[in-house]
Design a protein around this motif. Structure first.
Motif, PDB file in Angstrom:
ATOM      1  N   THR A  63       0.842  -1.192   0.000  1.00 14.26           N
ATOM      2  CA  THR A  63       0.000   0.000   0.000  1.00 14.26           C
ATOM      3  C   THR A  63       0.875   1.239   0.000  1.00 14.26           C
ATOM      4  N   TYR A  65       1.202   4.714   1.237  1.00 18.85           N
ATOM      5  CA  TYR A  65       0.620   5.582   2.254  1.00 18.85           C
ATOM      6  C   TYR A  65       0.939   7.039   1.968  1.00 18.85           C
ATOM      7  N   HIS A  68      -1.653  12.093   4.781  1.00 23.11           N
ATOM      8  CA  HIS A  68      -3.060  12.183   5.159  1.00 23.11           C
ATOM      9  C   HIS A  68      -3.579  10.852   5.687  1.00 23.11           C
ATOM     10  N   SER A  69      -3.186   9.738   5.075  1.00 24.15           N
ATOM     11  CA  SER A  69      -3.677   8.439   5.558  1.00 24.15           C
ATOM     12  C   SER A  69      -3.162   8.163   6.967  1.00 24.15           C
ATOM     13  N   CYS A  70      -1.966   8.608   7.273  1.00 24.49           N
ATOM     14  CA  CYS A  70      -1.433   8.449   8.639  1.00 24.49           C
ATOM     15  C   CYS A  70      -2.226   9.312   9.617  1.00 24.49           C
ATOM     16  N   THR A  73      -5.662   7.625  10.143  1.00 29.96           N
ATOM     17  CA  THR A  73      -5.525   6.444  10.992  1.00 29.96           C
ATOM     18  C   THR A  73      -5.346   6.854  12.451  1.00 29.96           C
ATOM     19  N   TYR A 103     -13.475  10.958  10.043  1.00 31.79           N
ATOM     20  CA  TYR A 103     -12.581   9.851  10.366  1.00 31.79           C
ATOM     21  C   TYR A 103     -13.105   9.000  11.499  1.00 31.79           C
TER      22      TYR A 103
END
Length: 131
Positions: A63, A65, A68-70, A73, A103
């Motif tokens: 994936t 990453y 923003h994805s961190c 999460t 989120y």
């Protein structure tokens, strides 16, 4: 005590940062000087924005990453741990609680189970009173 210990790696990085720059992410020097591997300049917005993508690609993980994805999460994990929104906002930089909702709006399995147990308890209590 292992070579790839994340704490040891972080301490090693900190020791090589330019002491005159207050930022964690600094532009690297072409060659180290006096044990300092970084210039007195922070990494720019664009460079920092590509940071996680670059790490993901270099490491060969399945994936890709993004920063923003961190961040997303982090919000999800802290929300599932029932950390108050104001504390989550202090580490993610969100300015309004409403921006966290995208989120944290999902109900995790653990919370669903607790909710189900509470409803079942009330139903059993009510049934016992009606006997």
């Amino acid at each position: 005590g292992i070579d790839r210990c994340p704490i040891r790696s972080f301490v090693k990085l900190i020791r090589r940062l330019n002491p005159h720059c207050p930022r964690l992410f600094q532009q690297p020097r072409t060659s180290p000087k006096d044990g300092v591997y970084f210039n007195n300049i922070a990494v720019g917005h664009n460079g920092l924005g590509l940071f996680m993508q670059t790490i993901s690609k270099i490491s060969g993980i399945s994936t890709i990453y993004t920063n923003h994805s961190c961040r997303a999460t982090t919000v999800s994990v802290l929300d599932a741990a029932q950390i108050p929104s104001r504390h989550i906002m202090s580490v993610t930089g969100h300015k309004a609680e409403s921006s966290l909702k995208t989120y944290s709006g999902r109900t995790d399995e653990k919370t669903k189970k607790i909710m189900s147990e509470k409803i079942s308890e009330k139903i059993r209590e009510k049934n016992l009173c009606n006997l």
